[in-house]
Motif scaffolding. Structure first.
Motif, short mmCIF file in Angstrom:
data_model
loop_
_atom_site.label_atom_id
_atom_site.label_comp_id
_atom_site.label_asym_id
_atom_site.label_seq_id
_atom_site.Cartn_x
_atom_site.Cartn_y
_atom_site.Cartn_z
N LEU B 19 0.84 -1.21 0.00
CA LEU B 19 0.00 0.00 0.00
C LEU B 19 0.87 1.26 0.00
O LEU B 19 0.38 2.35 -0.30
CB LEU B 19 -0.90 0.02 1.24
N PRO B 21 3.78 1.99 -1.90
CA PRO B 21 4.13 2.57 -3.22
C PRO B 21 3.01 3.40 -3.86
O PRO B 21 3.30 4.49 -4.36
CB PRO B 21 4.50 1.34 -4.06
N PRO B 22 1.72 2.95 -3.85
CA PRO B 22 0.71 3.84 -4.45
C PRO B 22 0.55 5.15 -3.68
O PRO B 22 0.25 6.20 -4.29
CB PRO B 22 -0.59 3.02 -4.42
N LEU B 25 3.34 7.17 -4.96
CA LEU B 25 3.06 7.54 -6.35
C LEU B 25 2.03 8.66 -6.44
O LEU B 25 2.12 9.53 -7.32
CB LEU B 25 2.53 6.31 -7.10
#
Lengths: 47, 464
Positions: B19, B21-22, B25
């Protein structure tokens, strides 16, 4: 009690998978749109 | 604001690290808009009756502020955790658009400098470094992959912002169907307001999704001893204050500076450069404006893909080795581009694509390189200080290329040979960077923070 524990774990895993899918979709869909739009421009290079 | 504090962001047991990395991002995709300013540049020139240079200053201020705020705020970001940092970044970035839109509506360019340039630039700097150290701590087994995913977003943000902004400008301007249409200032102002709202929402999603690992957390099956087996990777910690006193910091600074300067040399001139390279003796280029635009798009893809692919590869090869490739192979490719790039467009495009992928890879790999050399203690703050190399390269790259090209002739009259002095200068810079990277050795033990098992002061608390 063991069954209740298993159900609890399964529910947590499902919630986690759902959260994960939403989170990745929120960033992945716009990014995929941006890449697609750029690639249509790149097509002129090979046309 | 207790709910923003680091203590409130510690992940509960069973938290899925994918959860993170998003969340990272979400921030990087938003601040990546900074590379899509060309969409409304001409509109602002006409709206303010200003020169291209005066409008270009908006972007330059933002990039300088990025470097400065990352350097100055890095320690604050490390101390307060990623949620507070991402929240602050969201407020500054969206605030920058709001103030900028006021400047556009009231026709006061200085307000756009202050808004998008200064306020937004601070948001850029804090946002850029905010998730990096957290990702490194969640992915001690694949730090290059983790930072590559986030920093790829900075490249990808422009790919989204560019077509979306164009569509919004058309929707906001009733004259958008007219021939030779340039968006009105009012349409750009409304675009800024829309971006402020959308970016604020997305960045807040990132801020409230991100969590830091609990002290002592490790991914299942991860053995730190295996990581330590690599010669340059340390399990010690170096503070940001001490890191800038080590030769390693400055050697990596030089390597990054040279890599970025060389990349910017191509990126800045991409569209006119490909047309000049294939200009016939009658002065007409074999490459049309549409094909040149396609080439710029391809470079954006290469920049983004390189950030992810090369950084992820560095987990296998090691950071020093992959920097040898960026700088060493990059120098060879640049030389071929300068001397034989005009032979065929396929060769030219292939060379430029790989060179730009190395440029992106350098950005994405460097946080993991710093983790290897200085440990995780204040890697965010050290990364922030290192980004001054980016600001310096942002000034040096265009200066070098433009100075050489100005001496060669006027735009529209240049050909492949006109670019050789500039490109060969970039080759020399890459060689300098290669040698600097070659000299990187493990950090001397006198710079390490003390540890309790050696009977000295306490180990530093883990910051994220």
């Amino acid at each position: 009690m063991s069954t209740a524990h298993t159900h609890g774990t399964q529910a947590r895993t499902k919630a986690s998978a759902g959260k994960l899918a939403i989170a990745w979709a929120l960033v992945g869909v716009p990014l995929a749109y941006g890449i697609f739009q750029t690639l249509t421009r790149v097509a002129a290079l090979f046309g | 604001m207790g709910w923003l504090d680091r203590e409130r962001t510690i992940a509960p047991p069973g938290f899925n690290r994918w959860l993170v990395p998003p969340a990272a991002l979400a921030v990087h995709l938003c601040i990546g808009q900074a590379y899509a300013t060309s969409v409304y540049k001409t509109a602002l020139v006409e709206h303010f009756g200003a020169s291209l240079t005066e409008i270009g200053v908006i972007f330059s201020i933002a990039i300088v502020m990025l470097g400065l705020s990352a350097a100055v705020m890095g320690t604050w970001v490390d101390r307060n955790g990623p949620r507070k940092a991402m929240f602050s970044s969201a407020v500054f970035w969206a605030g920058g658009f709001l103030v900028g839109s006021m400047g556009i509506f009231t026709q006061q360019l200085w307000l756009v400098y202050l808004g998008y340039g200064v306020v937004g630039g601070i948001g850029l700097g804090i946002g850029y470094i905010s998730p990096v150290s957290t990702l490194i701590k969640w992915f001690p087994d694949r730090p290059g992959l983790a930072t590559g995913m986030a920093i790829m977003g900075f490249g990808g943000g422009a790919l989204i912002a560019s077509p979306v902004s164009t569509a919004l400008l058309k929707a906001y301007d009733p004259n958008s169907g007219a021939e030779g249409w340039v968006a009105s200032g009012d349409a750009v102002g409304r675009l800024f307001l829309t971006l402020a709202v959308v970016y604020l929402a997305y960045m807040l999603f990132g801020a409230f999704t991100i969590k830091v690992p609990a002290d002592g957390w490790r991914p299942a099956g991860f053995d730190p001893a295996k990581v330590k087996a690599a010669k340059l990777v340390t399990t010690e910690n170096v503070s940001a204050k001490n890191a800038v006193r080590t030769p390693q910091f400055w050697l990596v600074w030089v390597a990054l500076f040279c890599n970025v300067t060389a990349g910017i040399g191509i990126l800045e001139q991409a569209a006119p450069m490909i047309q000049d390279f294939f200009r016939a003796s009658d002065g007409v280029s074999a490459v049309s404006a549409a094909v040149a635009a396609g080439f710029v798009g391809l470079l954006s893809i290469g920049n983004m893909a390189g950030r992810f692919a090369w950084s992820a590869t560095s987990d296998v090869t090691g950071r020093k080795w992959i920097y040898m490739v960026y700088l060493g192979v990059g120098a060879v490719l640049y030389t071929v581009l300068a001397l034989a790039g005009s032979a065929t467009t396929v060769l030219y495009v292939a060379l430029a694509f790989v060179i730009i992928s190395f440029y992106g890879g350098g950005f994405a790999t460097v946080p993991a390189y710093l983790r290897d050399l200085f440990g995780t203690f204040q890697v965010g703050a050290i990364h922030g200080r290192l980004l001054t190399a980016w600001s310096a390269a942002g000034v040096a790259g265009p200066l070098i290329v433009n100075a050489f090209l100005d001496a060669q002739g006027k735009p529209g009259q240049l050909d492949a040979a006109s670019y050789q002095p500039a490109l060969l200068t970039m080759v020399a810079l890459l060689v300098v960077g290669f040698l600097a990277n070659l000299m990187v050795k493990p950090v001397d033990a006198r710079f390490h923070e003390s540890r309790p098992d050696r009977g000295r002061a306490h180990e530093p608390a883990m910051e994220a």
